[in-house]
Scaffold this motif. Structure first.
Motif, PDB file in Angstrom:
ATOM      1  N   UNK A 203       0.811  -1.216   0.000  1.00  0.00           N
ATOM      2  CA  UNK A 203       0.000   0.000   0.000  1.00  0.00           C
ATOM      3  C   UNK A 203       0.843   1.265   0.000  1.00  0.00           C
ATOM      4  N   UNK A 204       1.915   1.284   0.802  1.00  0.00           N
ATOM      5  CA  UNK A 204       2.716   2.502   0.951  1.00  0.00           C
ATOM      6  C   UNK A 204       4.027   2.477   0.177  1.00  0.00           C
ATOM      7  N   UNK A 205       4.478   1.273  -0.207  1.00  0.00           N
ATOM      8  CA  UNK A 205       5.765   1.163  -0.878  1.00  0.00           C
ATOM      9  C   UNK A 205       6.945   1.311   0.067  1.00  0.00           C
ATOM     10  N   UNK A 206       6.661   1.322   1.379  1.00  0.00           N
ATOM     11  CA  UNK A 206       7.714   1.482   2.375  1.00  0.00           C
ATOM     12  C   UNK A 206       8.178   0.126   2.904  1.00  0.00           C
ATOM     13  N   UNK A 207       9.383   0.129   3.444  1.00  0.00           N
ATOM     14  CA  UNK A 207       9.903  -1.069   4.082  1.00  0.00           C
ATOM     15  C   UNK A 207       9.433  -1.110   5.531  1.00  0.00           C
ATOM     16  N   UNK A 208       8.990  -2.284   5.985  1.00  0.00           N
ATOM     17  CA  UNK A 208       8.590  -2.478   7.378  1.00  0.00           C
ATOM     18  C   UNK A 208       9.273  -3.726   7.915  1.00  0.00           C
ATOM     19  N   UNK A 215       4.161  -9.686  13.779  1.00  0.00           N
ATOM     20  CA  UNK A 215       4.120  -8.393  14.453  1.00  0.00           C
ATOM     21  C   UNK A 215       4.990  -7.400  13.690  1.00  0.00           C
ATOM     22  N   UNK A 216       4.516  -6.160  13.595  1.00  0.00           N
ATOM     23  CA  UNK A 216       5.125  -5.162  12.722  1.00  0.00           C
ATOM     24  C   UNK A 216       5.847  -4.079  13.534  1.00  0.00           C
ATOM     25  N   UNK A 217       6.958  -3.621  12.993  1.00  0.00           N
ATOM     26  CA  UNK A 217       7.652  -2.440  13.504  1.00  0.00           C
ATOM     27  C   UNK A 217       8.003  -1.566  12.307  1.00  0.00           C
ATOM     28  N   UNK A 218       7.470  -0.361  12.289  1.00  0.00           N
ATOM     29  CA  UNK A 218       7.724   0.550  11.168  1.00  0.00           C
ATOM     30  C   UNK A 218       9.031   1.313  11.363  1.00  0.00           C
ATOM     31  N   UNK A 219       9.599   1.723  10.240  1.00  0.00           N
ATOM     32  CA  UNK A 219      10.834   2.500  10.261  1.00  0.00           C
ATOM     33  C   UNK A 219      10.505   3.985  10.361  1.00  0.00           C
ATOM     34  N   UNK A 220      11.383   4.702  11.043  1.00  0.00           N
ATOM     35  CA  UNK A 220      11.206   6.138  11.221  1.00  0.00           C
ATOM     36  C   UNK A 220      12.267   6.900  10.428  1.00  0.00           C
ATOM     37  N   UNK A 221      13.519   6.538  10.650  1.00  0.00           N
ATOM     38  CA  UNK A 221      14.641   7.157   9.936  1.00  0.00           C
ATOM     39  C   UNK A 221      15.385   6.029   9.242  1.00  0.00           C
TER      40      UNK A 221
END
Length: 246
Positions: A203-208, A215-221
């Motif tokens: 959906x976002x094209x981001x790495x998670x 269980x998910x942890x999103x990246x910030x920097x």
């Protein structure tokens, strides 16, 4: 008589020179032994190419704490506890840049207390998915005695070792490997052998990040270059599902 005195003086001078040479040799020997011991454990700064680049590391948790203190009339201005701008330098090792980060103060203390910070002083490379203050402080509230409690040291060590991956995995490299393998998820083996999954979110094209429980942890920097690896800031705590002792 005078000739005998001159001879005695020359012998004393020669003896002093020999003693000085002996002490110098001992000092050099100790230095070489210490250098040999250090070379395998620490990153050699002389082998790092200097750089003029720097990245600003955020300090959101400190700013949020200031806002809370102001709302409670503990302080009248955010200037009272202003956080200095903290920088990440690509020609400095992970241990040094983490220690300079206000946002990573709890993480840095936890690494030191569990003995894992010494790993990040080595040549590596290592990829670190560091955990900010607020997730660790939330975790501390669940543990009697907090993060420094000796009874929780094995759990803390397992969580922290799960944030460290041997090798250099910047974002460009991760995406390249995914493209080459025609996959959207790759498995990275962390310092304690547990699998950390990096997934490309459709959906976002981001790495998670995720563990094997999903269980998910999103990246910030993402992907700050370090002299001995790569540094990420995450948005939470992710626990390993299985690991081997380290």
């Amino acid at each position: 008589m005078q000739a005998e005195l001159h001879d005695e003086e020359r012998m004393m001078a020669a003896g002093l020179r020999m003693e000085a040479v002996r002490r110098l040799g001992m000092a050099l020997g100790v230095t070489l032994v210490l250098s040999a011991c250090e070379s395998g454990a620490r990153q050699d700064p002389w082998m790092v190419r200097p750089s003029a680049r720097a990245d600003v590391m955020p300090a959101s948790s400190h700013e949020a704490q200031n806002a809370e203190l102001i709302s409670k009339n503990v302080v009248s201005s955010s200037v009272a506890f202003a956080a200095p701008t903290t920088m990440s330098y690509p020609d400095r090792p992970l241990a040094e840049n983490l220690a300079n980060s206000v946002e990573m103060s709890d993480y840095t203390v936890a690494l030191e207390s569990t003995g894992l910070m010494s790993t990040l002083r080595r040549a590596g490379p290592f990829t670190v998915f560091a955990v900010p203050n607020w997730p660790l402080e939330a975790l501390a509230k669940q543990w009697p005695g907090g993060l420094q409690s000796p009874q929780f040291e094995p759990q803390m060590r397992a969580i922290l070792s799960y944030t460290i991956v041997p090798g250099k995995w910047d974002e460009a490299h991760i995406r390249k490997v995914m493209a080459q393998r025609h996959v959207t998820t790759i498995a990275l083996y962390t310092l304690n052998g547990a699998v950390l999954q990096v997934r490309l979110e459709a959906a976002s094209g981001q790495l998670v990040l995720s563990n094997t429980r999903g269980e998910i942890n999103r990246l910030w920097l993402t992907g700050l270059p370090q002299s001995n690896g790569v540094l990420y800031f995450t948005q939470g705590v992710l626990t390993p599902t299985s690991s081997r002792p380290i």
